[in-house]
Design an enzyme around this catalytic site. Sequence first.
Site, PDB file in Angstrom:
ATOM      1  N   SER A 189      20.955  14.998 -11.326  1.00 28.42           N
ATOM      2  CA  SER A 189      21.498  13.706 -10.926  1.00 28.42           C
ATOM      3  C   SER A 189      22.197  12.950 -12.036  1.00 28.42           C
ATOM      4  CB  SER A 189      20.393  12.837 -10.378  1.00 28.42           C
ATOM      5  OG  SER A 189      19.646  12.294 -11.433  1.00 28.42           O
ATOM      6  N   HIS A 217      18.101  15.023  -4.969  1.00 25.10           N
ATOM      7  CA  HIS A 217      19.394  14.322  -4.901  1.00 25.10           C
ATOM      8  C   HIS A 217      20.346  14.929  -3.891  1.00 25.10           C
ATOM      9  CE1 HIS A 217      18.645  11.411  -8.021  1.00 25.10           C
ATOM     10  NE2 HIS A 217      17.880  12.355  -8.552  1.00 25.10           N
ATOM     11  N   LYS A 248      15.460   8.532  -1.408  1.00 24.74           N
ATOM     12  CA  LYS A 248      16.867   8.464  -1.814  1.00 24.74           C
ATOM     13  C   LYS A 248      17.735   8.639  -0.562  1.00 24.74           C
ATOM     14  CE  LYS A 248      15.468   9.374  -6.484  1.00 24.74           C
ATOM     15  NZ  LYS A 248      15.188  10.306  -7.568  1.00 24.74           N
TER      16      LYS A 248
HETATM   17  C1  LIG Z   1      13.896  10.445  -8.352  1.00 24.85           C
HETATM   18  C2  LIG Z   1      13.525  11.846  -8.664  1.00 24.85           C
HETATM   19  C3  LIG Z   1      12.261  12.342  -8.334  1.00 24.85           C
HETATM   20  C4  LIG Z   1      11.159  11.446  -7.886  1.00 24.85           C
HETATM   21  O1  LIG Z   1      11.307  11.041  -6.578  1.00 24.85           O
HETATM   22  P1  LIG Z   1      10.637   9.641  -6.137  1.00 24.85           P
HETATM   23  O2  LIG Z   1      10.499   9.783  -4.688  1.00 24.85           O
HETATM   24  O3  LIG Z   1      11.587   8.584  -6.582  1.00 24.85           O
HETATM   25  O4  LIG Z   1       9.335   9.537  -6.855  1.00 24.85           O
HETATM   26  C5  LIG Z   1      12.025  13.693  -8.473  1.00 24.85           C
HETATM   27  N1  LIG Z   1      12.971  14.527  -8.939  1.00 24.85           N
HETATM   28  C6  LIG Z   1      14.189  14.070  -9.310  1.00 24.85           C
HETATM   29  C7  LIG Z   1      15.187  15.034  -9.814  1.00 24.85           C
HETATM   30  C8  LIG Z   1      14.495  12.719  -9.203  1.00 24.85           C
HETATM   31  O5  LIG Z   1      15.670  12.272  -9.611  1.00 24.85           O
END
Ligand SMILES: *Cc1c(COP(=O)(O)O)cnc(C)c1O
Length: 432
Positions: A189, A217, A248
């Site tokens: 990301s 992502h 997300k």
């Molecule tokens: C944001 C993120 C997570 C964690 O996910 P959340 O639901 O926000 O705890 C895991 N892996 C990656 C690559 C992330 O960017």
Amino acid sequence: MVYRRIFDDAISRLKDERRYRVFADLERDADAFPKARWRRDRASVEDVVIWCSNDYLCMGRHPEVISAMKNAAARHGVGSGGTRNISGTNHPLVELEAELADLHGKEAALVFTSGWISNLATISTIGDLLPDCLILSDQLNHNSMIEGIRRSKAQRRIFRHNDLAHLEELLAEAGPERAKLIAFESLYSMNGDIAPIGQIADLARRYNAMTYMDEVHAVGLYGPRGGGIAERDGVMHRIDVIEGTLAKGFGTLGGYIAANEAIIDAVRSYAPSFIFTTALPPAIASAAQTAVRLLKERQGAELRAQHQRQAMLTKHALSAAGLPVMANPSHIVPVLVGDAELCKSATDMLLDRHSIYIQPINYPTVEKGSERLRITPGPLHTDAHIVHLVEALVDVWKSLKLPFVEQPKVVEFKRESVDGRCTFPEFKRAAE
Ligand SMILES: *Cc1c(COP(=O)(O)O)cnc(C)c1O
């Protein structure tokens, strides 16, 4: 020992290195997203446009998702009442897990309280259950995967980012007999680059390794039903464990894994960070399930096309203005600054002068010297928003004397091409 001073000193060190983080106090406007109100201080409230949300498809303000949450809260109340073992398994959670298993074409899924916890819980549990396990981890893996690896008793080796030759070398050294788990992400990301998933699966088969992939992502955002990059590339069935977030692309909260029943049952039964924490409340589960379901449907495909279109348009427009967009094949638009202090000044100036909210991305999230703005256009950013962003960034770049790209690849940026049929090749691909 003056305890207080130790904490003050720790904070001073961050401030000296320009790494001290300040949170913007925002109120998202569900009816006018990406607009929000920003409280600069107690006295003043200003309208701003958010350009760095990970609610990529704006599902967090989708009317059907909001009503699913309201209805479930009215029917079942707001809490879940306990851990999954102690009365926390509410029916909406069971339905959500079925929806997710279907999304990824797997036998089962397991929901956690966040994506961060999903990675920690699953990788550490698999690493401990596999005898003498070796975990091969991509150099740029997210902190949550690294924490999972650290917590397990497994040995860890890091392969250079997306480097198949290096991965193969490490697999060959370990030999076919030893238990191995390859842990990587589909879409990274901070750079926006994408893993060669099929080729990693080929290596896994050749050297008899298991695969674990973070699609955080990409879920909701790619593939005909929003199953992620692996669905888009037709390789979902070749990955043993797919991990995703509900926070997300799906706009709510929580994380999950999808895999075969044996793996899911083992993680469910052995992972302390699953067992000993309260389950997601039914209202969130219901909202998340609604988001996942909607994104499998036709409107999901339309949102994905619009998302890609606005992201590509933003990239083209910024590049044409000579801003140093870091090239990549995804919806992430990183713009290089290369200095922590300037990065912070740039984002402060964007907010103060132009009412644009973008969070600076500094070390340790990215390497020192590669500090950047990470821009995430969404389907609700209009063309006028994009024009405003370009003008604002050009002003900031000039004010801070940041370098422009010498000879920007000039791409046609006409209103007609935006509103009518698109002429950019990337566009066409995204829309198809
Ligand atoms: C944001 C993120 C997570 C964690 O996910 P959340 O639901 O926000 O705890 C895991 N892996 C990656 C690559 C992330 O960017």
